[in-house]
Scaffold this active site. Structure first.
Site, PDB file in Angstrom:
ATOM      1  CG  HIS A 159      -1.853  -1.124   1.558  1.00 50.46           C
ATOM      2  ND1 HIS A 159      -1.427  -2.036   2.184  1.00 50.46           N
ATOM      3  CD2 HIS A 159      -3.101  -1.219   1.170  1.00 50.46           C
ATOM      4  CE1 HIS A 159      -2.349  -3.240   2.387  1.00 50.46           C
ATOM      5  NE2 HIS A 159      -3.469  -2.613   1.697  1.00 50.46           N
ATOM      6  CG  ASP A 200       1.845  -1.022   3.413  1.00 51.95           C
ATOM      7  OD1 ASP A 200       1.193  -0.482   4.360  1.00 51.95           O
ATOM      8  OD2 ASP A 200       1.452  -1.850   2.562  1.00 51.95           O
TER       9      ASP A 200
HETATM   10  C1  XLS Z   1      -7.620  -7.102   3.986  1.00 47.09           C
HETATM   11  C2  XLS Z   1      -7.018  -7.008   2.659  1.00 47.09           C
HETATM   12  C3  XLS Z   1      -5.803  -6.264   2.407  1.00 47.09           C
HETATM   13  C4  XLS Z   1      -5.644  -6.106   0.757  1.00 47.09           C
HETATM   14  C5  XLS Z   1      -5.011  -5.152   0.351  1.00 47.09           C
HETATM   15  O1  XLS Z   1      -8.421  -7.778   4.488  1.00 47.09           O
HETATM   16  O2  XLS Z   1      -6.867  -8.323   2.523  1.00 47.09           O
HETATM   17  O3  XLS Z   1      -4.641  -6.601   3.283  1.00 47.09           O
HETATM   18  O4  XLS Z   1      -5.045  -7.423   0.239  1.00 47.09           O
HETATM   19  O5  XLS Z   1      -5.617  -3.644   0.818  1.00 47.09           O
END
Ligand code: XLS
Ligand code: NI
Ligand code: NI
Length: 439
Positions: free
Chosen positions: A104, A107
């Site tokens: 993200h 991150d």
């Molecule tokens: C949350 C999601 C998230 C997505 C990316 O439950 O899995 O981690 O994969 O935003």
């Protein structure tokens, strides 16, 4: 370039040693170059590490603060901390032998208090990442924007009832797309954790869905204009953090993509624990996506039988994964994506080696499941049994029905002439045994 910091000196490089090895820092089943049905394991899977879980999430939960002390978290400025984290990430990727990561926007580096400064931060850290990626041959499986953590998104991002928030989300997605493109990301993900509602009483659902589609079209058009050739993925999840999420499951998302004319550019990223939260199996969700030629990517993890939330544990369940691998092989693999470990070590797994054990376990579990599926495919009657089950449609009237050459009247006449249909066993236990027999 500045001097690289190292964090995992005490941990050896992880290598494939085969299933006789008792070395916990080795791979027992995942042998990247080994071919399975003509394709190397490495190419089948394209394993990726999730930047958020492995390098960012310190293990906080609703009842307590983080427990993990990450030595890359102590720098004085956001950029310093982000570069230290990148050093840790790349050292980890190299040692574990994984070529891809997913991220993200925030991150990579902490969000700033203004969009302008956040953008600058992203530009700086992506310069640094790009250099590291070049020297290490690391790739981005997908990027995404975090449109759920900041309080401004409490009522949603693209589906927020306040246009100002939608505009802010658009700016954030634009920047996240720019970074993904700059880092040659192969795909881009939309996971709409807050795109949904807490109460239908205050929600105009139709209007919100229209907005979500508008938003996705805009993002896609922008990225294509910048030359992005990759695939966009929607990641279904039924709930959490929203009470009801619009991207509930694969079937719901496919209906949405078709309704809003997005099928050419979007495919699905199926996550194990999201499937089970939606009362489906992982294999079911993969199959639904594959039926629509939209099986794009996977987020690998597992849920917990006793808990009803997204526990994001590392994948370990060989039976569940083998069933999934049968669908995966039959679908001809993933369209553009890979297997991203969207999984976290437990809150009390606080040593740095724990993230190694976790990824080793995940890779081996997938490899073992793939090898088992291959054996079932090649050495058992599996395919024959399925084919046989539908063989009444291969010729004669069954075939006429299937190809649209029969009317309801003709069917009724046929039925009137025939006896009570024969019973055909579903053979479920036999097929279940196969998985255990070949494991
Ligand atoms: C949350 C999601 C998230 C997505 C990316 O439950 O899995 O981690 O994969 O935003
Ligand atoms: Ni996910
Ligand atoms: Ni998830």
């Amino acid at each position: 370039m500045r001097k690289q910091k190292t964090y995992f000196k005490h941990i050896p490089k992880i290598k494939f040693e085969g299933n006789k090895s008792r070395n916990p820092f080795s791979l027992k089943y995942y042998n990247p170059k080994q071919k399975v049905l003509g394709k190397s394991m490495e190419k089948h899977f394209k394993f990726a590490v999730a930047y958020w879980h492995t390098f960012t999430n310190t293990g906080g939960d609703p009842f307590g603060a983080g427990t993990k002390i990450f030595p890359w978290n102590i720098g004085h400025t956001p950029l310093e901390r982000a570069m230290d984290k990148a050093d840790a990430a790349f050292e980890f990727l190299d040692k574990i032998g994984i070529n891809y990561f997913c991220f993200h926007d925030f991150d990579l580096i902490e969000e700033a208090s203004s969009l302008k400064e956040s953008k600058e931060r992203l530009e700086n850290i992506s310069d640094y990442l790009l250099k590291k990626m070049r020297s290490q041959k690391t790739k981005v499986l997908w990027g995404t924007a975090n449109l759920f953590s900041h309080p401004r998104y409490m009522n949603g991002a693209a589906t927020n009832p306040n246009f100002e928030v939608v505009a802010h989300a658009a700016a954030q997605v634009k920047n996240a797309l720019d970074v993904t493109i700059k880092l040659k990301g192969e795909n881009y993900v939309f996971w709409g954790g807050r795109e949904g509602y807490l109460s239908l009483l205050n929600t105009n659902m139709k209007r919100e869905l229209d907005h979500m589609a508008r938003f996705l079209h805009m993002a896609k058009d922008y990225a294509r204009k910048q030359g992005f050739k990759g695939t966009f993925f929607i990641e279904p999840k039924p709930m959490e953090p929203s009470k009801h999420q619009y991207d509930f499951d694969a079937a719901t998302v496919l209906g949405f993509l078709r309704e809003y004319n997005l099928m050419d550019d979007f495919k699905l990223n199926i996550e194990v624990n999201h499937a089970t939260l939606a009362s489906h199996t992982f294999a079911h969700e993969l199959q639904v996506a594959a039926n629509a030629n939209a099986l794009g990517s996977m987020d690998a993890n597992r849920g917990d039988y006793q808990n009803g939330w997204d526990t994001d544990q590392f994948p370990m369940d060989l039976f569940e994964l083998t069933e999934a691998m049968l669908v995966f092989l039959q679908a001809g693999g993933l369209k553009g994506g890979g297997v991203n470990f969207d999984a976290k070590t437990r809150r009390n797994s606080t040593d740095l080696e724990d993230i190694f054990y976790a990824h080793i376990g995940g890779m081996d579990a997938f490899a073992r499941a793939l090898l088992t599926a291959e054996k079932i495919w090649k050495e058992s009657d599996y395919k024959k049994i399925i084919k046989q089950r539908y063989s009444s449609f291969d010729k004669g009237n069954g075939k006429k029905f299937e190809t649209g050459k029969m009317t309801l009247n003709q069917m009724a006449k046929l039925a009137a002439k025939q006896k009570e249909p024969r019973q055909l066993s579903g053979r479920q236990e036999l097929l279940e045994n196969m998985i255990n027999d070949f494991l």
